[in-house]
Scaffold this motif. Structure first.
Motif, PDB file in Angstrom:
ATOM      1  N   LYS A  12       0.851  -1.181   0.000  1.00  0.00           N
ATOM      2  CA  LYS A  12       0.000   0.000   0.000  1.00  0.00           C
ATOM      3  C   LYS A  12       0.879   1.220   0.000  1.00  0.00           C
ATOM      4  CE  LYS A  12      -4.265  -0.454   2.113  1.00  0.00           C
ATOM      5  NZ  LYS A  12      -4.922  -1.514   1.362  1.00  0.00           N
ATOM      6  N   ALA A  62      -1.793   6.955   9.853  1.00  0.00           N
ATOM      7  CA  ALA A  62      -2.004   5.913   8.850  1.00  0.00           C
ATOM      8  C   ALA A  62      -1.801   6.448   7.441  1.00  0.00           C
ATOM      9  CB  ALA A  62      -3.407   5.338   8.990  1.00  0.00           C
ATOM     10  N   LEU A  98       1.489   5.675   4.337  1.00  0.00           N
ATOM     11  CA  LEU A  98       1.337   5.157   2.985  1.00  0.00           C
ATOM     12  C   LEU A  98       2.334   5.754   2.021  1.00  0.00           C
ATOM     13  CD1 LEU A  98      -2.537   5.480   2.763  1.00  0.00           C
ATOM     14  CD2 LEU A  98      -1.265   3.364   3.020  1.00  0.00           C
ATOM     15  N   CYS A 148      -6.961  -3.857   6.900  1.00  0.00           N
ATOM     16  CA  CYS A 148      -6.659  -2.811   5.920  1.00  0.00           C
ATOM     17  C   CYS A 148      -5.301  -3.019   5.270  1.00  0.00           C
ATOM     18  CB  CYS A 148      -6.725  -1.429   6.568  1.00  0.00           C
ATOM     19  SG  CYS A 148      -5.385  -1.054   7.699  1.00  0.00           S
ATOM     20  N   ILE A 187      -2.391  -1.916   6.051  1.00  0.00           N
ATOM     21  CA  ILE A 187      -1.414  -0.827   6.110  1.00  0.00           C
ATOM     22  C   ILE A 187      -0.158  -1.305   6.839  1.00  0.00           C
ATOM     23  CG2 ILE A 187      -0.920   1.453   7.093  1.00  0.00           C
ATOM     24  CD1 ILE A 187      -3.751   2.268   6.535  1.00  0.00           C
ATOM     25  N   SER A 218       2.241  -3.279   4.716  1.00  0.00           N
ATOM     26  CA  SER A 218       2.983  -2.435   3.807  1.00  0.00           C
ATOM     27  C   SER A 218       4.109  -1.683   4.513  1.00  0.00           C
ATOM     28  CB  SER A 218       1.998  -1.445   3.188  1.00  0.00           C
ATOM     29  OG  SER A 218       2.609  -0.655   2.253  1.00  0.00           O
TER      30      SER A 218
END
Lengths: 318, 585, 145
Positions: A210, A276, A280, B520, B522, B525
């Motif tokens: 992500k 969050a 990313l 999710c 996250i 990642s």
């Protein structure tokens, strides 16, 4: 058996939560059959003095929607607290402050100046602003005090249950009402929603890589319906928002905005969302990181859209 | 095969041989100048002349290029041959009177002073063409060739212009028999006679190398640059040379790593006051070490650039060390090696040795005793860092010397000491790639740039990265006994890791609460170690405890609060913040 | 500007670099203001923006986050996460009206005791000039009976 007594009140609200109650459509007849509504300003003509006349604790359930931002709202909140056995913060505004809590980026003085003076079509050369008391020959006229800060309901009175949402979805309302009617209530302090975050209900494809090289705004493009919004560069607050709404917005290709409030165990929704989204960013170059992160407009409004009142900082320093 | 007779001896040789090759097989020594085994014969100098009788009669012929024939008779020792050779050498000497090799040959043959006057006193080129042929045949770039004819003939580049094709390989320099060609700017050439500079492309790295076999330096190999040469191949009888070897990349999985990447010597060129690289006979410690080594270019003799031994040597301590302008630290090994050099110079040359020092750091076993011995051997110790080495003489007896200027702090005066040779005791610095190597292994560096140990006293071989150890000078300057001890310690630590059978992990691995996790991804990642995977059935993320290093990035990136950094969880940090801000009354 | 005002600064120091740098400042007996209270985390990437907000809301006048230099993170990329979160957080703090000098991200290696001391001195003075933050938090939710 005596009918249950319900009070339904709206404070700093838009009325959507009341309309949501009506969304139960024909089931309203079942409700009417089993419930006596003692206060519902949007629909019924009871007055405050009627409520004052009730014995304390005689109202079985109060569904209180809207945030608290003036003295009348606080007064009635306290009144209803005294008169009610069970107080339910109904809707995002009551639970967390909601959209009205974004007023905490401002203060009374600035709000009044804008509304009563600065707006383009207003002519107010004497800068007259609302007063709490004004003498006229016939007596004193009073207005509620407009507070400097917007509060969520639990910040003003103790609350037993929380039904989040903007507005709460019909099925949750029904579930809550049924629970009340059958007496099968969850433990006190519970939020009537899912214990997991929104992603649990979201059916979009998610990858384990992500990474965002560019954040985009919703108006810039039509997102791919099958793919996680985050991976398309759109800010979606789903990972940091309690679930239970059936991912209604996501299903119509709009990213989640966080109206169900923080997940279980998280007090400040905005800070977690900020962390969050920043996580990313795909870059090892500090300048590039700064550039990408700079593409998120208005972090405060984006991450604290519904929860500013309950946030750690609470309001903007004026 | 061909049968022939040389000096009344019969032999059989391969068809394509020359008379010279045949003669050499018999051990007969015929002098040559323009002949090189790796290059086609040119028969330019005529020094290899012999008498040949074959089907065409009897005549004098240059043996280096004359092909053998069945039944040929060769004489290398007749009076006629020797007279001819003498005249040839006399003519060559007349052209290039300064060439030592010609003078030697002339002496051997009994040639006196040439009867002919040279054109130029300093001519060294005898137009043998070896350089031209080397550049053409071996290197393949043909950067130089003959120009003009007759007395004007010279070897040069086309139109005398700077060449764009010359690759500065030095092949022409190597093959030139008279030293007429030099390579300008070979920057590690210190003593031009000694040639402490770059070795040939194919070389044995040093006498004690393991395996003790030559290697080809791909950067200076002509074949690598031009696709030609491969002369080494021609001479290797077992055919052991493989020019096509490629670098092979292998992945090996290991459980522990020892970094023993060493140091670099301090580069003292920026310290202009010492004249390194500018004045002759100013050398660094390492260069002196190479010179005094029995396997070195001088066979262990201590020599100046002109080939004579020095009558006095000055050794300057702390070059680049204990110096705020360069490295603040002490390089630890230099005092002792400087003493060793002093001892060696005294022993080998009996010359005067002056040691210019700040402190004498003789800390180890037997070190102080060795220092005392040097004192007894009349090494002269001057307490004062050498400030300057100059060749600007102020008094007549400084003429021809390198003058070391220093403040003798014990005497309280500035002194000038003239010596023949200056040795700069340069220190140790971290390697230039220490930054990159450190990052590769997550090992940071201390202020001086050497790798950072986990604890200077209690864990000098461990690093912040579990399983990565340090040994030797990459961790800091140290001498051989300490390096060996540290190496053994690191080996022991690495072995004890593998020997244990279990590994101990810090209990700070993150945990994900599957009742809260919404999947999710996250965290997956964000994890630098791939320690988090997705459970497709439960639709939650899961931490693999043994891979997790406990950095906590997942916990701070998890917006649902499902990921928890054990012992550094949100509520614990909040409690610490609370405590940190509590007023103590 | 209050005379005699002692800023209270909470410092989040990463275990492998900045915390050791701070240790080195200590063992080196360097003199510097005592206004930063250190809280050790494993990596600057562990620092959640809510820590910063909580510290400010609880009475801190400033927050220091210190980690390994870019490229040198013990966990490879943790400090880049810190950069991203710090950048976004600073933009949001600006909206909250909190001066940017109050929250600082610095790179201090395990060998940089002197740098740690000078960062703390510098930041203490800056925050002292800004004055106390005195963030009065909105009243917390009263728990139901």
């Amino acid at each position: 058996m005596d009918k249950l007594k319900f009070a339904i009140y709206w404070a700093a609200a838009c009325g959507g939560c009341d309309v949501a109650i009506l969304d139960i459509n024909e089931k309203i007849l079942d409700v009417a059959a089993n419930v006596d509504i003692v206060l519902w300003p949007i629909a019924l003509d009871f007055k405050y003095k009627d409520v004052e006349a009730l014995p304390d604790g005689s109202v079985d359930v109060c569904l209180f929607s809207g945030a608290v931002r003036n003295s009348e709202q606080e007064e009635i909140a306290k009144l209803l607290r005294a008169k009610s056995k069970v107080m339910v913060a109904f809707g995002a505004c009551a639970c967390f402050g909601g959209i009205p809590a974004l007023g905490n980026v401002s203060n009374r003085e600035k709000v009044f100046r804008k509304v009563y003076h600065d707006t383009f079509s207003t002519v107010n050369t004497d800068t007259v602003v609302p007063q709490t008391r004004h003498e006229v020959p016939e007596g004193d006229l009073t207005l509620p005090e407009f507070y400097d800060v917007v509060k969520s309901l639990p910040q003003v009175i103790p609350v037993e249950y929380f039904i989040p949402g903007c507005p709460p979805p019909v099925d949750l309302i029904l579930a809550a009402v049924t629970a009340i009617l059958t007496g099968e209530l969850p433990p006190v302090g519970a939020t009537i929603a899912s214990e997991k975050v929104l992603c649990d209900e979201c059916e979009r494809e998610r990858s384990e890589e992500k990474t965002v090289t560019q954040f985009r705004r919703p108006w810039e493009f039509i997102p791919d319906r099958g793919k996680c919004f985050l991976e398309q560069g759109l800010v979606c607050t789903g990972p940091g928002t309690r679930g239970g709404c059936g991912a209604r917005c996501v299903k119509v290709n709009m990213a989640c905005r966080g109206c169900f409030g923080p997940p279980v165990g998280v007090q400040d929704q905005g800070a977690k969302l900020l962390a969050a989204m920043a996580s990313l960013v795909a870059s090892d170059d500090p300048d590039e990181i700064e550039r990408i992160v700079g593409q998120i407009d208005d972090p405060l409004g984006t991450f604290y859209r519904f929860g500013l009142a309950n946030s750690i900082l609470g309001r903007v320093k004026s | 095969m061909v049968n022939l007779t040389i000096d009344d001896r019969q032999l059989r040789v391969e068809e394509e041989s020359t008379v010279l090759q045949a003669a050499r097989q018999l051990g007969i020594d015929i002098p040559t100048l323009c002949y090189h085994e790796a290059i086609e014969p040119y028969m330019a100098c005529r020094v290899c002349i012999v008498e040949v009788t074959d089907e065409r009669g009897r005549k004098l012929a240059p043996s280096c290029g004359y092909p053998v024939q069945e039944g040929m008779v060769v004489r290398t020792d007749t009076e006629e041959v020797l007279e001819a050779r003498k005249v040839i050498v006399e003519l060559l000497l007349a052209r290039a009177p300064g060439v030592e090799k010609l003078k030697e040959l002339a002496d051997q043959l009994g040639v006196g002073r040439p009867r002919f006057k040279p054109d130029k006193d300093d001519e060294r080129c005898i137009l043998c063409g070896l350089c031209v042929r080397a550049c053409q045949e071996i290197v393949g770039v043909s950067a130089i060739n003959f120009l003009n004819r007759g007395p004007d003939r010279v070897v040069t580049t086309p139109f005398d212009m700077p060449s764009d094709v010359c690759i500065a390989c030095g092949a022409c320099v190597q093959v030139c028999p008279t030293g007429a060609i030099t390579l300008d700017g070979a920057d590690t050439l210190i003593h031009s006679e000694l040639d402490l500079g770059p070795p040939k492309a194919i070389h044995v790295p040093f006498a004690q190398a393991v395996p003790n076999a030559p290697v080809i330096d791909a950067l200076s190999c002509i074949h690598a640059k031009t696709g030609n040469c491969k002369v080494c191949d021609k001479f290797c009888e077992p055919g052991a040379i493989n020019h096509d070897m490629e670098d092979e990349s292998e992945e090996i999985e290991v459980g522990s790593i020892i970094l023993a990447t060493g140091f670099e010597p301090f580069d003292c060129s920026p310290l202009l006051q010492y004249g390194y690289g500018r004045m002759p006979n100013v050398i660094t410690g390492l260069e002196f070490e190479m010179m005094s080594n029995a396997g070195g270019p001088t066979g262990g003799k201590i020599l100046l650039e002109d080939g004579k031994p020095p009558t006095s040597v000055g050794i300057l301590h702390c070059i680049g060390s204990r110096d705020e302008n360069y490295n603040e630290y002490c390089s630890r090994v230099c005092c002792m090696y400087a003493l060793k050099f002093a001892h060696l110079v005294r022993e080998k040359t009996h010359g005067d040795v002056y040691e210019f020092y700040i402190d004498m750091r003789a800390f180890g076993k037997g070190y102080e005793e060795f220092y005392k011995r040097c004192l007894r051997e009349d090494v002269i110790f001057i307490r004062g860092k050498g400030a300057e080495v100059t060749d600007v003489w102020e008094t007549p007896d400084e003429r021809g010397k390198l003058v070391i200027v220093c403040e003798d702090t014990l005497l309280g005066e500035v002194r000038r000491i003239g010596v023949d040779m200056v040795i700069l005791a340069t220190g140790l610095v971290p390697r230039k790639d220490a930054v990159d190597v450190g990052r590769l292994f997550s090992v940071s560096r201390s202020k001086d740039g050497f790798f950072l140990e986990l604890h200077p006293k209690l864990a000098p071989i461990s690093t912040a990265s579990e399983g990565v150890f340090l040994a030797g000078t990459c961790q800091g300057p140290k001498d051989i006994p300490d390096s060996v001890a540290q190496g053994a310690a690191a080996a022991g630590a690495a072995l004890s890791l593998s020997g244990a059978g279990v590994i101990y992990l810090e209990p700070i691995a993150s945990v994900i609460d599957d009742k809260v996790c919404g999947g999710c991804k996250i965290c997956i990642s964000v994890c630098p170690y791939g320690a988090i995977t997705f459970d497709d059935e439960k639709k939650v993320s899961v931490v693999t405890e043994v891979l997790c290093k406990g950095c906590g990035s997942c916990a701070s990136g998890c917006p649902s609060g499902a990921a928890r950094a054990t012992h550094f969880a949100d509520e614990q940090i909040f409690a610490e913040i609370d405590g940190a801000l509590t007023e103590v009354t | 500007m209050a005379d005699g005002f002692q800023p209270r600064i909470v410092g989040f120091l990463c275990r492998w670099c900045s915390y050791l740098g701070a240790d080195l400042a200590g063992t080196g007996r360097l003199q510097y203001p005592p206004n930063v209270v250190p809280i050790r985390v494993m990596c600057s990437g562990r620092v959640d923006p809510s820590f910063v907000l909580q510290a400010l809301a609880d009475g801190a006048d400033g927050v220091l986050i210190a980690g390994c230099h870019p490229g040198d993170c013990h966990y490879q990329v943790g400090n880049y996460r810190a950069v991203a979160r710090y950048n976004l957080l600073m933009r949001m703090l600006e909206q909250f009206g909190i001066e940017k000098e109050r929250v600082r991200l610095e790179w201090v290696s395990a060998a940089e005791g002197e740098k740690f001391a000078s960062v703390v001195s510098d930041m203490t003075e800056q925050v002292r000039r800004l004055g106390p933050l005195n963030w009065a938090a909105v009243k917390q939710t009263v728990p139901a009976e």
